[in-house]
Design an enzyme around this catalytic site. Structure first.
Site, short mmCIF file in Angstrom:
data_model
loop_
_atom_site.label_atom_id
_atom_site.label_comp_id
_atom_site.label_asym_id
_atom_site.label_seq_id
_atom_site.Cartn_x
_atom_site.Cartn_y
_atom_site.Cartn_z
N VAL A 69 0.89 -1.27 -0.11
CA VAL A 69 0.01 0.18 -0.27
C VAL A 69 0.86 1.35 0.03
O VAL A 69 0.39 2.43 -0.32
CB VAL A 69 -1.05 -0.03 1.03
CG1 VAL A 69 -2.22 -0.99 1.01
CG2 VAL A 69 -0.61 0.21 2.52
N SER A 147 -7.34 3.22 15.33
CA SER A 147 -7.04 2.44 16.52
C SER A 147 -7.36 3.29 17.81
O SER A 147 -7.23 4.62 17.60
CB SER A 147 -5.48 2.23 16.79
OG SER A 147 -5.05 1.64 17.87
N TYR A 161 2.83 5.54 15.71
CA TYR A 161 1.41 4.67 15.57
C TYR A 161 0.34 5.70 15.91
O TYR A 161 -0.64 5.68 15.31
CB TYR A 161 1.54 3.46 16.40
CG TYR A 161 0.16 2.46 16.31
CD1 TYR A 161 0.27 1.85 15.26
CD2 TYR A 161 -0.72 2.62 17.12
CE1 TYR A 161 -0.78 0.75 14.86
CE2 TYR A 161 -1.88 1.79 16.85
CZ TYR A 161 -1.81 0.71 15.81
OH TYR A 161 -2.83 -0.15 15.72
N ALA A 163 0.24 9.01 15.69
CA ALA A 163 0.20 9.99 14.82
C ALA A 163 -0.56 9.45 13.55
O ALA A 163 -1.49 10.06 12.94
CB ALA A 163 1.38 10.60 14.38
N SER A 164 0.00 8.36 13.28
CA SER A 164 -0.75 7.58 12.00
C SER A 164 -2.32 7.43 12.04
O SER A 164 -2.92 7.57 11.01
CB SER A 164 0.01 6.27 11.43
OG SER A 164 -0.28 5.52 12.51
N LYS A 165 -2.73 6.77 13.24
CA LYS A 165 -4.03 6.42 13.30
C LYS A 165 -4.98 7.64 13.43
O LYS A 165 -6.23 7.48 13.33
CB LYS A 165 -4.07 5.40 14.49
CG LYS A 165 -3.43 4.09 14.18
CD LYS A 165 -4.10 3.35 13.03
CE LYS A 165 -3.46 1.91 12.85
NZ LYS A 165 -4.19 1.27 11.79
N1 LIG Z 1 -4.78 -6.06 16.80
C1 LIG Z 1 -5.22 -5.24 17.38
O1 LIG Z 1 -5.02 -5.11 18.60
C2 LIG Z 1 -5.49 -3.65 16.84
C3 LIG Z 1 -6.06 -2.73 17.74
C4 LIG Z 1 -6.33 -1.48 17.07
C5 LIG Z 1 -6.17 -1.44 15.62
N2 LIG Z 1 -5.57 -2.17 14.93
C6 LIG Z 1 -5.32 -2.04 13.58
O2 LIG Z 1 -6.04 -2.87 12.78
C7 LIG Z 1 -5.67 -3.49 11.52
C8 LIG Z 1 -5.52 -4.86 11.45
O3 LIG Z 1 -4.63 -5.31 12.62
P1 LIG Z 1 -4.53 -6.74 12.81
O4 LIG Z 1 -4.53 -7.11 14.19
O5 LIG Z 1 -5.13 -7.83 11.51
O6 LIG Z 1 -2.87 -6.96 12.18
P2 LIG Z 1 -1.90 -8.02 11.61
O7 LIG Z 1 -0.58 -7.57 11.94
O8 LIG Z 1 -2.52 -9.37 12.05
O9 LIG Z 1 -2.22 -7.83 10.01
C9 LIG Z 1 -1.73 -6.83 9.30
C10 LIG Z 1 -1.67 -7.05 7.84
O10 LIG Z 1 -1.18 -5.90 6.90
C11 LIG Z 1 -0.33 -6.29 6.21
N3 LIG Z 1 0.46 -5.51 5.63
C12 LIG Z 1 1.51 -4.67 6.52
N4 LIG Z 1 2.06 -3.65 5.82
C13 LIG Z 1 1.38 -3.76 4.58
C14 LIG Z 1 1.73 -2.90 3.28
N5 LIG Z 1 2.74 -1.99 3.28
N6 LIG Z 1 0.92 -3.32 2.21
C15 LIG Z 1 0.18 -4.44 2.08
N7 LIG Z 1 -0.14 -4.99 3.47
C16 LIG Z 1 0.60 -4.78 4.42
C17 LIG Z 1 0.42 -7.46 7.00
O11 LIG Z 1 1.16 -8.31 5.95
C18 LIG Z 1 -0.57 -8.21 7.60
O12 LIG Z 1 -1.06 -9.23 7.04
C19 LIG Z 1 -4.18 -2.59 11.70
O13 LIG Z 1 -4.19 -1.45 10.77
C20 LIG Z 1 -3.93 -2.29 12.97
O14 LIG Z 1 -3.28 -1.22 13.27
C21 LIG Z 1 -5.25 -3.54 15.48
#
Ligand SMILES: NC(=O)c1ccc[n+]([C@@H]2O[C@H](COP(=O)([O-])OP(=O)(O)OC[C@H]3O[C@@H](n4cnc5c(N)ncnc54)[C@H](O)[C@@H]3O)[C@@H](O)[C@H]2O)c1
Length: 253
Positions: A69, A147, A161, A163-165
């Site tokens: 992405v 997040s 993190y 700032a991005s979110k």
């Molecule tokens: N898991 C949590 O506790 C939590 C809490 C709040 C927010 N989030 C957000 O939810 C979203 C999903 O989290 P998750 O638990 O599924 O995380 P995860 O790490 O299991 O999955 C993230 C996926 O993003 C893919 N990815 C990373 N960089 C990429 C790139 N440059 N291009 C394409 N794909 C890419 C990875 O390969 C991975 O499969 C994330 O944005 C995370 O920040 C997660």
């Protein structure tokens, strides 16, 4: 549980095949969607396909595609594939994201930049690539994953993190204003701590601090986020836009 069929005839582009992406993919397929799943890891995409097959999902309606992405041309290719294969892009859901936490004075420039490039600029690229298709349809549902860490300061959650979110929240509000005239809704979900790989990548001490004091007494499950993604991606939320849905067991308040 008997599912609805809210996505029959609809095409969903979903970025990120991690824990949340997989849960959302399963839900969309169950409810009849055509699905384009994009991730920068072939291993992740193959794992998702195998897991979904194992659960009995209808894989003839799914395509997987490598996409970083951070690169707009990759995101444009995803839009083209969705058009070629399924003729439309009705829904965009962006779960691709990373975290790289460290105290601000120790944070490498590279770690600041990479988290911003994937979590925020990557989200912008996906939206930029899909919106032209949605505008011609005069229809779109965009669900961006933020997040709790982008909503308030959290123990151990680093500035890159957060700032991005927080940026994703700003993007959501500005896009809702900009795209409403084309019947494109833009909403965000800000989850609290969830069971899965992302939580497990942190130290037990950080995890314990992040999970402390949740009024509902437990961390979240990714299927609980998939429920909300499906709602915001469906026509049940047709008059909801610019909203940030905080799902965190009550932790925020
Ligand atoms: N898991 C949590 O506790 C939590 C809490 C709040 C927010 N989030 C957000 O939810 C979203 C999903 O989290 P998750 O638990 O599924 O995380 P995860 O790490 O299991 O999955 C993230 C996926 O993003 C893919 N990815 C990373 N960089 C990429 C790139 N440059 N291009 C394409 N794909 C890419 C990875 O390969 C991975 O499969 C994330 O944005 C995370 O920040 C997660």
């Amino acid at each position: 549980m008997k599912r609805m069929n809210r996505f029959e005839g609809k095409t969903v582009v979903l970025t990120g095949g991690g824990d949340m992406g997989l849960a959302a993919a399963e839900r969309f397929l169950e409810e009849g969607a055509n699905l384009v799943l994009a991730d920068y890891s072939r291993e992740v995409l193959d794992f998702c396909a195998a897991a979904l097959r194992h659960k009995g999902a209808e894989l003839s309606r799914m395509r997987t595609v490598l996409c970083d992405v951070r690169r707009i041309e990759d995101c444009r290719r995803v839009a083209e594939l969705a058009k070629e294969e399924f003729d439309r892009v009705d829904v965009l859901v962006t779960t691709a994201g990373i975290l790289k936490h460290s105290p601000v004075e120790e944070m490498a420039e590279e770690d600041w930049q990479n988290v911003l490039d994937i979590n925020l600029t990557g989200t912008f690229h996906c939206v930029k690539a899909m919106v032209p298709v949605m505008k011609t349809q005069r229809y779109g549902r965009i669900v961006l994953i933020s997040s709790l860490g982008g909503r308030k300061g959290r123990p151990g959650v680093a500035v890159n993190y957060a700032a991005s979110k927080a940026g994703v929240v700003g993007l959501t509000m500005a896009l809702a204003e900009e795209l409403g005239a084309w019947n494109i809704t833009v909403n965000s979900i800000a989850p609290g701590p969830l069971r899965g790989k992302m939580a497990e990548s942190q130290s037990p001490e950080t995890r314990a601090r992040l999970n402390a004091g949740i009024p509902l007494g437990r961390i979240g499950e990714v299927c609980e986020i998939a429920n909300a993604i499906a709602f915001l991606a469906s026509d049940e939320s047709a008059w909801t836009t610019g909203e940030v849905l905080d799902i965190n067991g009550g932790l925020q308040y």
